[in-house]
Motif scaffolding. Structure first.
Motif, PDB file in Angstrom:
ATOM      1  N   GLU A 160       0.860  -1.184   0.000  1.00 51.80           N
ATOM      2  CA  GLU A 160       0.000   0.000   0.000  1.00 51.80           C
ATOM      3  C   GLU A 160       0.895   1.233   0.000  1.00 51.80           C
ATOM      4  OE1 GLU A 160      -2.976   0.011   3.064  1.00 51.80           O
ATOM      5  OE2 GLU A 160      -3.140  -2.176   3.121  1.00 51.80           O
ATOM      6  N   PHE A 161       0.341   2.370  -0.391  1.00 53.21           N
ATOM      7  CA  PHE A 161       1.075   3.644  -0.233  1.00 53.21           C
ATOM      8  C   PHE A 161       0.052   4.745  -0.030  1.00 53.21           C
ATOM      9  CE2 PHE A 161       3.607   7.356  -1.700  1.00 53.21           C
ATOM     10  CZ  PHE A 161       4.624   7.244  -0.771  1.00 53.21           C
ATOM     11  N   TRP A 162       0.021   5.291   1.169  1.00 60.64           N
ATOM     12  CA  TRP A 162      -0.948   6.333   1.512  1.00 60.64           C
ATOM     13  C   TRP A 162      -0.439   7.078   2.741  1.00 60.64           C
ATOM     14  CZ3 TRP A 162      -2.831   5.341   6.446  1.00 60.64           C
ATOM     15  CH2 TRP A 162      -2.776   3.995   6.886  1.00 60.64           C
ATOM     16  N   THR A 171      -0.459  15.117  -6.779  1.00 64.31           N
ATOM     17  CA  THR A 171      -1.664  14.588  -7.447  1.00 64.31           C
ATOM     18  C   THR A 171      -1.829  13.092  -7.192  1.00 64.31           C
ATOM     19  OG1 THR A 171      -0.386  14.157  -9.454  1.00 64.31           O
ATOM     20  CG2 THR A 171      -1.546  16.261  -9.350  1.00 64.31           C
ATOM     21  N   LEU A 172      -0.789  12.446  -6.661  1.00 62.35           N
ATOM     22  CA  LEU A 172      -0.819  10.991  -6.476  1.00 62.35           C
ATOM     23  C   LEU A 172      -1.996  10.578  -5.607  1.00 62.35           C
ATOM     24  CD1 LEU A 172       0.882   8.385  -7.069  1.00 62.35           C
ATOM     25  CD2 LEU A 172       1.824   8.658  -4.761  1.00 62.35           C
ATOM     26  N   GLU A 173      -2.716   9.545  -6.060  1.00 68.21           N
ATOM     27  CA  GLU A 173      -3.820   9.035  -5.251  1.00 68.21           C
ATOM     28  C   GLU A 173      -3.313   7.970  -4.299  1.00 68.21           C
ATOM     29  OE1 GLU A 173      -7.116   7.881  -7.674  1.00 68.21           O
ATOM     30  OE2 GLU A 173      -7.102   9.816  -8.725  1.00 68.21           O
ATOM     31  N   ASP A 177      -3.821  -1.233  -2.526  1.00 72.80           N
ATOM     32  CA  ASP A 177      -3.461  -2.562  -3.049  1.00 72.80           C
ATOM     33  C   ASP A 177      -2.744  -2.348  -4.372  1.00 72.80           C
ATOM     34  OD1 ASP A 177      -3.189  -5.200  -3.735  1.00 72.80           O
ATOM     35  OD2 ASP A 177      -5.326  -5.703  -3.566  1.00 72.80           O
ATOM     36  N   ARG A 178      -1.425  -2.319  -4.297  1.00 75.81           N
ATOM     37  CA  ARG A 178      -0.652  -2.028  -5.504  1.00 75.81           C
ATOM     38  C   ARG A 178       0.385  -3.126  -5.743  1.00 75.81           C
ATOM     39  NH1 ARG A 178       3.927   2.646  -4.017  1.00 75.81           N
ATOM     40  NH2 ARG A 178       4.903   1.450  -2.354  1.00 75.81           N
ATOM     41  N   ILE A 179       0.947  -3.130  -6.926  1.00 75.04           N
ATOM     42  CA  ILE A 179       2.107  -3.976  -7.212  1.00 75.04           C
ATOM     43  C   ILE A 179       3.339  -3.274  -6.657  1.00 75.04           C
ATOM     44  CG2 ILE A 179       3.667  -4.657  -9.086  1.00 75.04           C
ATOM     45  CD1 ILE A 179       1.345  -5.579 -10.704  1.00 75.04           C
ATOM     46  N   TYR A 223       4.101  -0.800   3.407  1.00 70.00           N
ATOM     47  CA  TYR A 223       3.454   0.508   3.266  1.00 70.00           C
ATOM     48  C   TYR A 223       4.322   1.484   2.485  1.00 70.00           C
ATOM     49  CZ  TYR A 223       0.072  -1.421   6.448  1.00 70.00           C
ATOM     50  OH  TYR A 223      -0.892  -2.223   6.992  1.00 70.00           O
ATOM     51  N   SER A 224       5.526   1.041   2.149  1.00 71.18           N
ATOM     52  CA  SER A 224       6.408   1.828   1.272  1.00 71.18           C
ATOM     53  C   SER A 224       7.584   0.939   0.900  1.00 71.18           C
ATOM     54  CB  SER A 224       6.929   3.094   1.971  1.00 71.18           C
ATOM     55  OG  SER A 224       7.799   2.729   3.029  1.00 71.18           O
ATOM     56  N   LEU A 225       8.225   1.280  -0.201  1.00 69.49           N
ATOM     57  CA  LEU A 225       9.430   0.540  -0.585  1.00 69.49           C
ATOM     58  C   LEU A 225      10.536   0.779   0.437  1.00 69.49           C
ATOM     59  CD1 LEU A 225      10.729  -1.337  -2.647  1.00 69.49           C
ATOM     60  CD2 LEU A 225      11.249   0.651  -4.057  1.00 69.49           C
ATOM     61  N   GLN A 226      10.523   1.977   1.061  1.00 71.04           N
ATOM     62  CA  GLN A 226      11.510   2.257   2.099  1.00 71.04           C
ATOM     63  C   GLN A 226      11.395   1.231   3.230  1.00 71.04           C
ATOM     64  OE1 GLN A 226       9.668   4.514   0.419  1.00 71.04           O
ATOM     65  NE2 GLN A 226      10.539   6.582   0.493  1.00 71.04           N
ATOM     66  N   GLN A 227      10.147   0.944   3.646  1.00 70.48           N
ATOM     67  CA  GLN A 227       9.934  -0.008   4.740  1.00 70.48           C
ATOM     68  C   GLN A 227      10.400  -1.403   4.334  1.00 70.48           C
ATOM     69  OE1 GLN A 227       5.880  -1.042   5.319  1.00 70.48           O
ATOM     70  NE2 GLN A 227       6.257  -2.127   7.233  1.00 70.48           N
ATOM     71  N   PRO A 251      15.101   0.867  -7.315  1.00 73.63           N
ATOM     72  CA  PRO A 251      14.142   1.665  -8.089  1.00 73.63           C
ATOM     73  C   PRO A 251      12.721   1.155  -7.854  1.00 73.63           C
ATOM     74  CG  PRO A 251      15.303   0.123  -9.517  1.00 73.63           C
ATOM     75  CD  PRO A 251      15.938   0.009  -8.161  1.00 73.63           C
ATOM     76  N   ASN A 252      11.799   2.084  -7.699  1.00 67.87           N
ATOM     77  CA  ASN A 252      10.393   1.690  -7.558  1.00 67.87           C
ATOM     78  C   ASN A 252       9.818   1.558  -8.967  1.00 67.87           C
ATOM     79  OD1 ASN A 252       7.833   1.215  -6.712  1.00 67.87           O
ATOM     80  ND2 ASN A 252       7.576   3.136  -5.578  1.00 67.87           N
ATOM     81  N   GLN A 253       9.683   0.334  -9.432  1.00 66.50           N
ATOM     82  CA  GLN A 253       9.230   0.117 -10.810  1.00 66.50           C
ATOM     83  C   GLN A 253       7.708   0.147 -10.845  1.00 66.50           C
ATOM     84  OE1 GLN A 253      11.846  -3.223 -11.097  1.00 66.50           O
ATOM     85  NE2 GLN A 253      13.283  -2.100 -12.382  1.00 66.50           N
ATOM     86  N   LEU A 284      13.563   6.297  -6.730  1.00 65.62           N
ATOM     87  CA  LEU A 284      14.798   5.562  -6.425  1.00 65.62           C
ATOM     88  C   LEU A 284      15.017   5.627  -4.923  1.00 65.62           C
ATOM     89  CD1 LEU A 284      17.167   3.942  -7.457  1.00 65.62           C
ATOM     90  CD2 LEU A 284      18.431   6.068  -7.764  1.00 65.62           C
ATOM     91  N   ILE A 285      14.931   4.481  -4.287  1.00 66.90           N
ATOM     92  CA  ILE A 285      14.984   4.413  -2.831  1.00 66.90           C
ATOM     93  C   ILE A 285      16.319   3.772  -2.448  1.00 66.90           C
ATOM     94  CG2 ILE A 285      13.764   3.574  -0.778  1.00 66.90           C
ATOM     95  CD1 ILE A 285      12.030   5.404  -2.652  1.00 66.90           C
ATOM     96  N   GLU A 286      17.097   4.468  -1.623  1.00 66.86           N
ATOM     97  CA  GLU A 286      18.438   3.986  -1.278  1.00 66.86           C
ATOM     98  C   GLU A 286      18.665   4.168   0.215  1.00 66.86           C
ATOM     99  OE1 GLU A 286      21.174   4.809  -5.020  1.00 66.86           O
ATOM    100  OE2 GLU A 286      20.366   6.687  -4.292  1.00 66.86           O
TER     101      GLU A 286
HETATM  102  O1  LIG Z   1       7.024   3.112  -1.713  1.00 65.65           O
HETATM  103  C1  LIG Z   1       6.977   4.296  -2.130  1.00 65.65           C
HETATM  104  N1  LIG Z   1       7.760   5.228  -1.541  1.00 65.65           N
HETATM  105  C2  LIG Z   1       7.749   6.535  -1.945  1.00 65.65           C
HETATM  106  O2  LIG Z   1       8.494   7.376  -1.384  1.00 65.65           O
HETATM  107  C3  LIG Z   1       6.886   6.879  -3.004  1.00 65.65           C
HETATM  108  N2  LIG Z   1       6.629   8.047  -3.624  1.00 65.65           N
HETATM  109  C4  LIG Z   1       5.695   7.801  -4.596  1.00 65.65           C
HETATM  110  O3  LIG Z   1       5.244   8.647  -5.411  1.00 65.65           O
HETATM  111  N3  LIG Z   1       5.343   6.490  -4.574  1.00 65.65           N
HETATM  112  C5  LIG Z   1       6.078   5.896  -3.582  1.00 65.65           C
HETATM  113  N4  LIG Z   1       6.137   4.614  -3.148  1.00 65.65           N
END
Ligand SMILES: O=c1[nH]c(=O)c2[nH]c(=O)[nH]c2[nH]1
Length: 305
Positions: A160-162, A171-173, A177-179, A223-227, A251-253, A284-286
């Motif tokens: 998820e991402f919210w 503008t991101l919604e 439930d995402r890939i 809840y995020s690629l960072q997590q 990279p967040n593909q 790009l998450i690093e």
């Molecule tokens: O997992 C994510 N982290 C982000 O920081 C981010 N930013 C975004 O636009 N989508 C996502 N997804």
């Protein structure tokens, strides 16, 4: 004036990156295609006078690819291509020939060591990742970094991402439930320094890091690629003695759910959706994950080399 004639010509939308997820309870199936459409027919006028009366827009050919993936599913590249080719020629009078080229990317399930799937929705793209190492010696001690790159993984749910920051440009919604897909690039640092203790079994160590990183990717509800990145690092450090530091570049593909509502089709994640796999730009998450008290020694700019 020299008279010129129009020779062979074709047009269409190339490289439609279509990902179809099919849900069978908690077991998901993935079809990942790159579909290129080339049409030809009565196209004299569009080239000579600019009349578009015979032109089915390339945008329409793209929409058709995504709509057909949802409406009919993708049994095989051949079935899918035949259906598309027939449609363009049989249903569009000026189109006399259609050529559909498809590349298919294969995915394997992320397994646990006993060979059972880690989850029903976690995949690793087939094709070997690249293993790498960097060794530095200053006459006293050795520093060994091990790593890998080009390891592409995907969770078709469990992400998820919210709840993110918003400003006037956001503008991101929110997505419940995402890939989640990324190509892992990583280096880790061994504590062994060439003095005293015998060297680790490098092959075994590599296999352990790879296995634990993959399992953490699969098993983390994200809840995020960072997590997810941090969970992967923690799992590696907890499972592998002799490694103090690991750095990831991921990279967040992005996979965008196609809006198929203009064609009367719903495309909800819960029913198994069709996605457009975008290649750029990408998030790009690093980050580096360290054992508490360890020094941060892996250079930040090494990760992408
Ligand atoms: O997992 C994510 N982290 C982000 O920081 C981010 N930013 C975004 O636009 N989508 C996502 N997804």
């Amino acid at each position: 004036m020299t008279r010129c004639v129009l020779g062979q010509n074709q047009y269409g939308k190339a490289e439609n990156r279509v990902v179809k997820i099919t849900r069978d309870g908690d077991t998901h199936h993935i079809k990942d295609l790159n579909v290129s459409v080339a049409l030809s027919g009565d196209m004299e006028e569009v080239h000579r006078s600019g009349s578009n009366a015979n032109v089915l827009p390339t945008d329409t050919t793209k929409n058709t690819v995504y709509a057909f993936a949802k409406r009919f599913g993708i049994d095989s590249a051949e079935d899918f291509g035949i259906r598309l080719a027939r449609h363009f020629v049989d249903d569009t009078a000026p189109i006399h020939r259609a050529r559909i080229r498809i590349e298919e990317y294969a995915w394997d399930r992320i397994d646990t060591p006993d060979g059972t799937p880690a989850t029903g929705h976690s995949f690793v793209r087939r094709g070997q990742e690249i293993r790498r190492a960097q060794i530095t010696y200053d006459g006293h001690s050795v520093q060994v970094l091990s790593g890998l790159k080009d390891l592409t993984v995907l969770n078709s749910t469990g992400s998820e991402f919210w709840g993110f920051l918003r400003d006037e440009y956001t503008t991101l919604e929110e997505d419940r439930d995402r890939i989640l897909a990324t190509t892992v690039s990583t280096w880790w640092r061994h504590t062994w320094d060439g003095t005293g203790a015998p060297a680790p079994d490098w092959d075994r160590s590599y296999r352990r890091v790879r296995t634990h990183a993959l399992r953490a990717f699969a098993e983390t509800y994200s809840y995020s690629l960072q997590q997810t990145l941090f969970a992967m690092g923690v799992r590696v450090l907890e499972s592998c003695d002799g490694i103090d530091e690991i750095r990831f570049s991921m990279p967040n593909q992005h996979h965008f759910r196609s809006d198929l509502s203009p064609f009367g089709l719903t495309n909800d994640a819960a029913d198994g959706a069709v996605y457009h796999a975008a290649d750029r730009p990408y998030g790009l998450i690093e980050a580096t994950v360290l054992r508490d008290g360890a020094d941060q020694l892996i250079p930040a700019d090494l990760t992408n080399l």
